[in-house]
Motif scaffolding. Structure first.
Motif: not given
Lengths: 122, 135
Positions: B69-91
């Protein structure tokens, strides 16, 4: 799923645009590009005129004789181009590669004060 | 023995385990996140996962009797987003490993956003040359 044959993706490196985040903070703009499997040697970042261009090739070392049970990714050629705008300081762009993410920092260019022009009445 | 059933393709199992995976469009098609490669040689099973942006502390790996089992979480970066394509959240991804592996010898490394887990098979399942004597 089980494949005894060489998977279709072996040896191919399709050209794709990496997933990108573009974020603004107080000190400037930040571009983040997902480029897993790309080493520093296989990456190039150029600024020319008002365009930022990025190229990189991943090398995952797959298909080396193993029996492949699942292959949801393969090697790719990453290409990306971004137009730089007037409010960006293109001379002081910084880049770093860490954990498979290319981070590019573009400082904000200070807005020039509008010059007041005195109008003489003649 | 049906060797084709050594590994289940992970998607169905992920759903059963309540996966919260994110679509990953960078490869031109959407697959569960993180995308996996599973390969097998005579001595080892190798699982690789693309997790760009993950640090060691963001990923948790557990090996039970038959499941990796491989699990984890990717957190978004700080700042004002103009474009967001990279995945975030638990996986979470689950790989069923139906071949006996030596749990204490499993090695996991992260490099350039790629997690690699090498699971050595126990000696009992490794093919061994058997000398044939003539009589």
């Amino acid at each position: 799923m089980h494949q005894n044959q060489t998977p279709e993706r072996c040896g191919k490196a399709p050209r794709i645009r990496p997933a990108a985040d573009f974020v603004e903070r107080e000190d400037g703009f930040y571009l983040y590009l997902d480029m897993p499997g790309v080493s520093r040697e296989a990456l190039s970042v150029h600024v020319e005129d008002d365009e930022l261009s990025i190229q990189g090739r991943s090398n995952h070392g797959l298909c080396n004789g193993e029996r492949v049970h699942a292959m949801e990714f393969g090697d790719v050629e990453y290409h990306a181009q971004f137009a730089l705008t007037d409010n960006m300081d293109t001379r002081h762009i910084g880049a770093q590669l860490a954990n498979g993410v290319l981070s590019i920092y573009i400082p904000r260019r200070e807005a020039q004060e509008p010059r007041r022009i005195r109008i003489e009445v003649i | 023995m049906d060797f084709g059933s050594f590994y289940d393709f992970p998607h169905l199992l992920d759903r059963m385990m309540g996966e919260v995976s994110q679509p990953y469009a960078a490869g031109g098609r959407q697959v569960a996140f993180p995308p996996l490669y599973i390969g097998e040689s005579d001595g080892t099973v190798v699982v690789r996962a693309l997790i760009p942006g993950a640090r060691l502390e963001d990923v948790e790996l557990t090996l039970t009797d038959k499941m990796l089992v491989l699990k984890g979480e990717l957190k978004p970066v700080q700042g004002k987003y103009y474009r967001q394509e990279r995945p975030t959240g638990p996986f979470q991804r689950v790989v069923r490993v139906n071949v006996p592996v030596s749990a204490e010898d499993v090695r996991a490394t992260m490099k350039d956003g790629v997690l690699e887990v090498v699971l050595p098979k126990t000696s009992a399942v490794r093919p061994q040359a058997i000398r044939i004597e003539s009589r």
